[in-house]
Structure formats: C-alpha cells, structure tokens
Write a protein that holds these residues in place. Structure first.
Motif, PDB file in Angstrom:
ATOM      1  N   VAL A  68      16.146  -9.393 -14.449  1.00 34.26           N
ATOM      2  CA  VAL A  68      15.961  -8.911 -15.823  1.00 34.26           C
ATOM      3  C   VAL A  68      15.512 -10.068 -16.715  1.00 34.26           C
ATOM      4  CG1 VAL A  68      17.128  -7.977 -17.859  1.00 34.26           C
ATOM      5  CG2 VAL A  68      17.597  -7.010 -15.596  1.00 34.26           C
ATOM      6  N   LYS A  69      16.180 -11.206 -16.587  1.00 35.59           N
ATOM      7  CA  LYS A  69      15.810 -12.381 -17.380  1.00 35.59           C
ATOM      8  C   LYS A  69      14.384 -12.824 -17.056  1.00 35.59           C
ATOM      9  CE  LYS A  69      20.553 -14.157 -17.619  1.00 35.59           C
ATOM     10  NZ  LYS A  69      21.470 -15.215 -17.122  1.00 35.59           N
ATOM     11  N   ALA A  70      14.041 -12.807 -15.769  1.00 36.45           N
ATOM     12  CA  ALA A  70      12.691 -13.210 -15.360  1.00 36.45           C
ATOM     13  C   ALA A  70      11.647 -12.275 -15.961  1.00 36.45           C
ATOM     14  CB  ALA A  70      12.579 -13.212 -13.842  1.00 36.45           C
ATOM     15  N   PHE A  71      11.954 -10.986 -15.987  1.00 37.75           N
ATOM     16  CA  PHE A  71      11.032 -10.015 -16.590  1.00 37.75           C
ATOM     17  C   PHE A  71      10.825 -10.315 -18.066  1.00 37.75           C
ATOM     18  CE2 PHE A  71      10.632  -6.205 -19.204  1.00 37.75           C
ATOM     19  CZ  PHE A  71       9.445  -5.680 -18.723  1.00 37.75           C
ATOM     20  N   LEU A  72      11.915 -10.554 -18.792  1.00 38.48           N
ATOM     21  CA  LEU A  72      11.814 -10.824 -20.224  1.00 38.48           C
ATOM     22  C   LEU A  72      11.027 -12.108 -20.488  1.00 38.48           C
ATOM     23  CD1 LEU A  72      15.435  -9.841 -21.353  1.00 38.48           C
ATOM     24  CD2 LEU A  72      13.320  -8.562 -21.741  1.00 38.48           C
ATOM     25  N   PHE A 342       0.057 -20.726 -21.601  1.00 44.56           N
ATOM     26  CA  PHE A 342       1.413 -20.184 -21.607  1.00 44.56           C
ATOM     27  C   PHE A 342       1.694 -19.349 -20.359  1.00 44.56           C
ATOM     28  CE2 PHE A 342       0.965 -21.249 -26.092  1.00 44.56           C
ATOM     29  CZ  PHE A 342       2.194 -21.837 -26.346  1.00 44.56           C
ATOM     30  N   LEU A 343       0.651 -18.726 -19.792  1.00 45.97           N
ATOM     31  CA  LEU A 343       0.843 -17.975 -18.555  1.00 45.97           C
ATOM     32  C   LEU A 343       1.164 -18.921 -17.394  1.00 45.97           C
ATOM     33  CD1 LEU A 343      -1.999 -15.288 -18.797  1.00 45.97           C
ATOM     34  CD2 LEU A 343       0.449 -14.978 -19.191  1.00 45.97           C
ATOM     35  N   SER A 344       0.497 -20.057 -17.356  1.00 49.13           N
ATOM     36  CA  SER A 344       0.808 -21.041 -16.309  1.00 49.13           C
ATOM     37  C   SER A 344       2.190 -21.647 -16.530  1.00 49.13           C
ATOM     38  CB  SER A 344      -0.258 -22.138 -16.276  1.00 49.13           C
ATOM     39  OG  SER A 344      -0.293 -22.860 -17.503  1.00 49.13           O
ATOM     40  N   LEU A 345       2.532 -21.889 -17.783  1.00 53.49           N
ATOM     41  CA  LEU A 345       3.861 -22.412 -18.108  1.00 53.49           C
ATOM     42  C   LEU A 345       4.928 -21.389 -17.744  1.00 53.49           C
ATOM     43  CD1 LEU A 345       5.457 -24.725 -19.444  1.00 53.49           C
ATOM     44  CD2 LEU A 345       5.133 -23.557 -21.642  1.00 53.49           C
ATOM     45  N   GLY A 347       4.918 -19.288 -15.277  1.00 54.62           N
ATOM     46  CA  GLY A 347       5.163 -19.336 -13.841  1.00 54.62           C
ATOM     47  C   GLY A 347       6.136 -20.444 -13.468  1.00 54.62           C
ATOM     48  N   LYS A 348       5.988 -21.593 -14.110  1.00 52.02           N
ATOM     49  CA  LYS A 348       6.873 -22.727 -13.819  1.00 52.02           C
ATOM     50  C   LYS A 348       8.299 -22.442 -14.283  1.00 52.02           C
ATOM     51  CE  LYS A 348       3.005 -25.955 -14.378  1.00 52.02           C
ATOM     52  NZ  LYS A 348       2.426 -27.027 -15.219  1.00 52.02           N
ATOM     53  N   VAL A 349       8.434 -21.837 -15.457  1.00 53.87           N
ATOM     54  CA  VAL A 349       9.758 -21.533 -15.992  1.00 53.87           C
ATOM     55  C   VAL A 349      10.476 -20.523 -15.092  1.00 53.87           C
ATOM     56  CG1 VAL A 349      10.999 -20.453 -17.910  1.00 53.87           C
ATOM     57  CG2 VAL A 349       9.134 -22.057 -18.369  1.00 53.87           C
ATOM     58  N   ILE A 350       9.773 -19.481 -14.666  1.00 53.42           N
ATOM     59  CA  ILE A 350      10.378 -18.462 -13.811  1.00 53.42           C
ATOM     60  C   ILE A 350      10.771 -19.048 -12.462  1.00 53.42           C
ATOM     61  CG2 ILE A 350       9.919 -16.314 -12.560  1.00 53.42           C
ATOM     62  CD1 ILE A 350       8.206 -15.464 -14.948  1.00 53.42           C
ATOM     63  N   GLU A 351       9.936 -19.919 -11.922  1.00 54.13           N
ATOM     64  CA  GLU A 351      10.247 -20.560 -10.642  1.00 54.13           C
ATOM     65  C   GLU A 351      11.519 -21.386 -10.750  1.00 54.13           C
ATOM     66  OE1 GLU A 351       9.838 -20.762  -6.786  1.00 54.13           O
ATOM     67  OE2 GLU A 351       8.347 -19.751  -8.037  1.00 54.13           O
ATOM     68  N   ARG A 352      11.668 -22.120 -11.854  1.00 52.39           N
ATOM     69  CA  ARG A 352      12.878 -22.914 -12.053  1.00 52.39           C
ATOM     70  C   ARG A 352      14.104 -22.007 -12.193  1.00 52.39           C
ATOM     71  NH1 ARG A 352       9.646 -26.434 -15.372  1.00 52.39           N
ATOM     72  NH2 ARG A 352      10.370 -25.364 -17.268  1.00 52.39           N
TER      73      ARG A 352
END
Length: 360
Positions: A68-72, A342-345, A347-352
């Motif tokens: 859910v957090k990843a989706f948001l 921001f789309l590339s950023l 991806g990095k945030v979700i991966e972390r």
C-alpha cells in the motif's frame, strides 16, 4: 515497451476532447455536463483500470501495508511534483491573490471547501487523488477475505454506495449538477468500475475474455450515445439538468458503465504496425501524447491563456493550432526533464522501501 496501444488511444481521445473544449470547441446542447465531461469520464475509467491492474497484481503477491505504501509513493511521485510546482508558480505570478486559501489546493480540498476558480482543471485531479488514497486501503482490507468473489461483491458495493449517496444529495439536498460533478463523495463509480474491470482481468479471466468481444464495445457506444441523445433532448432553457433529478442521479453511472464496457475491447489493440509511414506516425503521436498527457493536462490552460492573448492571428483555428503546438512543446520538456527525474527517483525510493521491509 509495455504500453497498450488501445488504452493509449482512449487516453488521447480523452485528452483531445479536453483540449478542444477548453478552446471553446464544444456542443452547447450538452451543457452543463459538456463534451469535456465525456473526456473526464474516459480518464476516470481508464485510470481506475490501469491503477487497479497494478495495485491488484502487487497485492496479489503480498497483501501488506508495505505494498500500500509503495503504491502511494508511486502515485505521489507521479502526480505531486509537477502539480505543486505549477501551483506555486501560479501563486507567485498572481501575487498571492488567493492568500492563505492556497492551503486547500495543497491538500486537494478545493472541490468541497473552497472552489476551483484559481486552478480550474484540478477539480478532476482532486477526485483522482482521493481515489488513490482510498482504493489501496480498501483493497488491502477486503482482500483479507481470501475470496475473489467476495472482493468483487465488495467493490460493487462501493459503486452502489457512491450511487446511493448521490441519490441522497439529489433528492434530499437538491444539490445542483455543478455541486455533484466535483464532489469527491459521489463521483466514485467510473473509477471503481475501472478497478472492477481490472479485478476481472486478473482473477476472472473467462468473464473478462467475454467482455473483450466487440459486441460489448458496440453496446457501450450505443448506451453512451443513446444517453447523450436523451440528455440533449431534455436540455433546454425550460428544462435544465438541475430541474431533472433522474438525470442528475444516473448520469455518472451510465457514462461510467458505457465506457467500462468499451475498455476491454480497446485493450486488445496491443500491436500496431510501424512498417507503414502513416501508421508509424499515428503510433508515435498517440504514444507520445499519452506519455505527455499529465503535463499537457496541467499546463494547457496557461498556454492557451497567453497564446490566445498575445499570439492571436485573427483565425481561431490557427490560434488553436499554435496553442496546441506550444502546449505539446512545453509538455515535452516538462516530461523529459522534470517528470522523468521524479519517476526515476521513485523507483529508487520504492526499491529501498522493499529492501528495508524484507530485512525487517
């Protein structure tokens, strides 16, 4: 590489309806619903379907709050940076004329508590943002039933709940169309219908395959145009939509349902030949327009204002073409050098996030 050409076509049709309406190319007999209303219903159903597909697949792998957090995070990194940037720039250029009321826009409360005159196109974004906040938690909770049939029933009940709430607003509060159109509480049908389609696509393949047949596409078109014909026949000086409780109650449900019936068939258009120059040109235009839709949607009214004011040629058609070319050009840079960052950023945030969750 994974884009669906048929769904891109729907998005571009919706976008161009909005572009035309905001350039004063519209059908008067449709007011106040307007031709632009058709475009927004297309956007809503498509958004529910695409967002629903991604969310349902993620929750199917791991029905957790982490998903859910990843989706948001995905949604907010896509929608908020450009929105807030344009909002702040507009606030500065208007010398803060809206004052502290800008806070309503920051929290997507303008529809229900202030008004959208400061940034008109955001009324639909408000509806989508609150939908993005509601649907992941709702799906997360109802999927705990472990029964796909029950999930489908509960999604249908959410549609029914929105419909019943609109009945209350119309019959007991006599809310006019304008008050219903931008009200987050009574506009859920097209978005959730898109999610229901996505759920069928993921867990009820046999039913979804039936809906892909051209018969349902034609039925959807007939319902849509039949209703619009009925609507225009009622709409006159003596008999407006605000005098017709029945139309105010069913209009969003009927439009949402008709578009939902058309969507599965359109989604089958996954391949488009690029060997022919004309087809390649169409494919490129549709795909790029679809990619730049969000930038175009948020920026076009500003470009229109300055283009129609300072670059006028005396011909409305020529002025419109100039404004659209400018809008596409600015949106290209906006997407390639702002949104993409921001789309590339994202991806990095979700991966972390997922790595941290796996470790814990």
């Amino acid at each position: 590489m994974n884009r669906n050409f048929g769904l891109d076509i729907i998005r571009v049709i919706a976008l161009w309806i909005v572009l035309l309406v905001h350039a004063n190319y519209t059908i008067d007999s449709l007011n106040p619903f307007s031709l632009g209303g058709v475009g927004m219903e297309l956007f809503f159903v498509l958004s529910g379907f695409l967002i629903g597909n991604n969310l349902i697949r993620d929750l199917g792998k791991d029905n957790s709050l982490t998903q859910v957090k990843a989706f948001l995070v995905k949604r907010w990194f896509k929608t908020l940076p450009l929105y807030y940037t344009i909002l702040i720039v507009k606030f500065i250029f208007t010398k803060g004329e809206i004052g502290y009321n800008i806070i309503y826009y920051f929290f997507f409360l303008q529809n229900n508590f202030y008004g959208v005159s400061f940034f008109g196109v955001t009324w639909s974004l408000v509806i989508e943002e609150w939908f993005y906040l509601f649907i992941p938690f709702y799906l997360y909770l109802i999927k705990k039933t472990s029964s796909h049939r029950i999930v489908l029933v509960l999604l249908s009940l959410a549609v029914l709940g929105s419909f019943i709430l609109r009945i209350y607003f119309v019959l007991y509060r006599n809310t006019p169309f304008e008050g219903l159109n931008a009200n987050v509480l009574v506009r859920a049908e097209p978005l959730i219908l898109g999610v229901i389609l996505a759920y069928l696509n993921n867990y009820f393949k046999s039913i979804y395959k039936v809906l892909e047949h051209v018969v349902f596409f034609v039925a959807g078109l007939l319902i849509m145009f039949g209703f619009l014909q009925y609507y225009t026949s009622l709409n006159s000086v003596e008999n407006t939509i605000n005098q017709n409780e029945f139309v105010r109650i069913i209009i969003f449900a009927v439009m949402g349902l008709s578009i939902a019936l058309c969507t599965p068939y359109m989604a089958t258009f996954k391949d488009f030949s690029t060997h022919n120059f004309v087809r390649k040109l169409i494919h490129t235009f549709v795909t790029k327009s679809s990619l730049y839709t969000y930038s175009i949607f948020l920026l076009h009214t500003f470009v229109y204002h300055y283009s129609f004011t300072y670059l006028t040629t005396g011909s409305h058609l020529v002025d419109f073409i100039i404004a659209v070319v400018l809008t596409y050009s600015i949106s290209f840079f906006s997407y390639e050098y702002f949104e993409e960052y921001f789309l590339s950023l994202r991806g990095k945030v979700i991966e972390r996030m997922k790595t941290r969750s796996a470790v814990n």
